[in-house]
Write an enzyme that holds these catalytic residues in place. Sequence first.
Site, short mmCIF file in Angstrom:
data_model
loop_
_atom_site.label_atom_id
_atom_site.label_comp_id
_atom_site.label_asym_id
_atom_site.label_seq_id
_atom_site.Cartn_x
_atom_site.Cartn_y
_atom_site.Cartn_z
N SER A 140 0.83 -1.21 0.00
CA SER A 140 0.00 0.00 0.00
C SER A 140 0.86 1.26 0.00
O SER A 140 0.62 2.19 -0.78
CB SER A 140 -0.93 0.01 1.22
OG SER A 140 -1.85 -1.05 1.19
N HIS A 190 -2.94 6.57 3.43
CA HIS A 190 -3.16 5.13 3.61
C HIS A 190 -4.47 4.87 4.35
O HIS A 190 -5.21 3.93 4.03
CB HIS A 190 -1.98 4.54 4.39
CG HIS A 190 -2.10 3.08 4.67
ND1 HIS A 190 -2.47 2.60 5.91
CD2 HIS A 190 -1.90 1.99 3.89
CE1 HIS A 190 -2.49 1.28 5.87
NE2 HIS A 190 -2.15 0.87 4.67
N ARG A 239 0.68 8.21 5.70
CA ARG A 239 -0.16 7.39 6.57
C ARG A 239 -1.59 7.92 6.57
O ARG A 239 -2.55 7.14 6.66
CB ARG A 239 0.41 7.33 7.98
CG ARG A 239 -0.23 6.25 8.85
CD ARG A 239 0.61 5.89 10.05
NE ARG A 239 1.77 5.10 9.71
CZ ARG A 239 1.77 3.76 9.57
NH1 ARG A 239 0.64 3.08 9.75
NH2 ARG A 239 2.87 3.12 9.27
#
Length: 203
Positions: A10, A36, A33
């Site tokens: 990812s 994500h 993040r």
Amino acid sequence: MTPNEIEAQSFSIIDNEAGPHAFSSDEWQIVRRIIHTSADFDYMKTVRFHPDAISKGVQAIREGKSIITDTTMARSGINAAGLACHGCRVTCLIQDPQICRNALEAGNTRAAAAVEAALPEMEGGIYVVGNAPTALLRLIALITEGRARPALVIGLPVGFVNAAESKADLIAMDYPSIANIGRKGGSTVAASVVNALVKLATA
């Protein structure tokens, strides 16, 4: 695939699709993040870092300071085990019966009342707002008055009423913060910022 393999793939996809950017290495660890967590690359254009935000957040974690959230959802999304390695604890006062009584008496939201109640514990710690603009606005007021002194404010409330405005006020302050422009945000996004800081503090 294992969870670690899925996460690694990812992040690889995110890095490839993001392309060139002006974030520092540490800033990118946080922004990627967020992406994500949200699958939303718009955050590359809207996230804002105070110059001292990351260093203050990492220092607070390494010193074992408290992490306080505005919602139980944000608390649940934070890597408590990773923080425990540094002696930190994650708390949320929104469900405290006394907070409910205080909010009713003051004619305010529970989130705002919880900020007031957390004043002693937030000293030198991190206050995380992912849902309630009223919490962020109250926290800004208390910081301005010199009554609240968290090391870092993570301000990412989501919504249509005062979400964008409260974050704009936070960004305009000369105070360590990580926030974004606009209506987007949320508890999971705010928690992802803390988790990225945990990674940086543990590196």
